[in-house]
Motif scaffolding. Structure first.
Motif, PDB file in Angstrom:
ATOM      1  N   HIS A  32     106.202  47.467  64.722  1.00 20.63           N
ATOM      2  CA  HIS A  32     105.497  46.614  63.739  1.00 20.63           C
ATOM      3  C   HIS A  32     103.990  46.863  63.831  1.00 20.63           C
ATOM      4  N   HIS A  42     100.494  47.586  61.351  1.00 19.29           N
ATOM      5  CA  HIS A  42      99.899  47.550  60.008  1.00 19.29           C
ATOM      6  C   HIS A  42      98.753  48.548  59.926  1.00 19.29           C
ATOM      7  N   HIS A  86     102.121  44.230  54.560  1.00 22.96           N
ATOM      8  CA  HIS A  86     102.597  42.954  54.037  1.00 22.96           C
ATOM      9  C   HIS A  86     102.998  43.142  52.574  1.00 22.96           C
ATOM     10  N   GLU A 108     106.766  44.703  55.794  1.00 22.93           N
ATOM     11  CA  GLU A 108     106.976  43.337  56.296  1.00 22.93           C
ATOM     12  C   GLU A 108     107.003  42.439  55.073  1.00 22.93           C
ATOM     13  N   ASP A 143     102.492  44.164  66.304  1.00 20.88           N
ATOM     14  CA  ASP A 143     101.866  43.619  65.091  1.00 20.88           C
ATOM     15  C   ASP A 143     100.390  44.026  65.033  1.00 20.88           C
ATOM     16  N   HIS A 183      96.967  45.510  63.899  1.00 20.87           N
ATOM     17  CA  HIS A 183      96.292  45.823  62.640  1.00 20.87           C
ATOM     18  C   HIS A 183      95.166  46.827  62.903  1.00 20.87           C
TER      19      HIS A 183
HETATM   20 ZN   LIG Z   1     102.780  41.782  60.739  1.00 22.65          ZN
END
Ligand SMILES: [Zn+2]
Ligand SMILES: [Zn+2]
Length: 274
Positions: free
Chosen positions: A6, A8, A44, A89, A234, A236
């Motif tokens: 996961h 981004h 997203h 996601e 997660d 970024h």
């Molecule tokens: Zn996320």
């Protein structure tokens, strides 16, 4: 050798985005230093114009700004050339299943992560809505959250459910274990019945709660039924790829999880936690 499911690529919070390949390489390089050899790339779903009308509320309406094609063209350029799986996601919104299904059919994703970020218009991780945690009864928040999460699992739209106890993000008071544990069990049972994986997400350590998602008691329930679990940062930004994975693996082992799974470009792979 681990896989961070996961990550981004989105550069800064919701600014117009280009996806330079060098940017991806920085994420991969940062992962190498933590023995992360593959990445699950997601964005997203609500960033893209095609998601218009799928999510309720003003907050989301202001954010679906960019054509999905910008992202999928980037994925076309990099898939097969780098050790990545390409995904999305996507928020689960009760009643919008058909619209979400149509949206997801626009591209051949390797995997799709399902998220419950919103309880109707209440964004659980939206800073400007934090007061809502004080206004509402914690039992109402958490029961609605798991009610929607179970529906997300049963929708058949997702391969894994992300940050599966998100309402703890800001550290507001939670309901008692006697209220939460039956929800955990019901949620895990739904995941097992529908062959959907659970994500261990270390981003919680970067948020005010300073805890990995999910709570050990939820992970213990997952271990009891040998539910597939994935490892996720997660991230970024490149520096967060694989961050706190040692802590995540230790937590998993303590909860009785003996292996982790990954949705890769070549299907599901499993890695022993030894
Ligand atoms: Zn996320
Ligand atoms: Zn999320």
């Amino acid at each position: 050798m681990w896989f961070d499911q996961h990550v981004h690529m989105e550069h800064g919070p919701y600014t117009p985005t280009e996806y330079p390949v060098e940017w991806l390489e920085q994420f991969l390089e940062a992962g190498h230093s933590r023995h992360v050899m593959g990445l699950g790339i997601v964005e997203h779903g609500y960033r893209f114009t095609e998601s218009q009308g799928l999510l309720p509320g003003e907050w989301s309406a202001r954010r679906c700004l960019y054509p999905l094609r910008g992202y999928t063209e980037f994925l076309d350029r990099v898939r097969g050339r780098y050790p990545i799986a390409v995904g999305l996601e996507m928020d689960y919104v009760p009643g919008a299943e058909e619209g979400i299904r149509n949206y997801l059919q626009r591209y051949s994703w390797d995997f799709v992560l399902g998220s419950v970020h919103f309880l109707d218009e209440f964004g659980l991780d939206v800073g400007e809505m934090k007061d809502e945690y004080v206004r509402r009864d914690p039992e109402d928040i958490w029961s609605l959250y798991y009610h929607y999460s179970i529906q997300a699992v049963e929708s058949g739209l997702f391969q894994a459910i992300t940050h599966p106890d998100l309402p703890k993000i800001y550290g507001f008071p939670k309901p008692s274990d006697s209220m939460l544990i039956p929800w955990y069990r019901q949620f895990i049972e739904a995941l097992a019945d529908n062959h959907v994986a659970l994500e261990i997400n270390t981003a919680g350590l970067r948020r005010p709660v300073k805890e990995i998602y999910p709570h050990p008691k939820l992970l213990e329930e997952a271990a009891k039924v040998h539910l597939p679990v994935t490892l996720a940062s997660d991230a970024h930004e490149p520096e967060n790829v694989g961050r706190f994975f040692d802590e995540a693996r230790q937590l998993a082992r303590e909860c009785g999880v003996d292996k982790v799974s990954a949705f890769t470009a070549n299907g599901i792979q499993t890695m022993s936690l030894g």
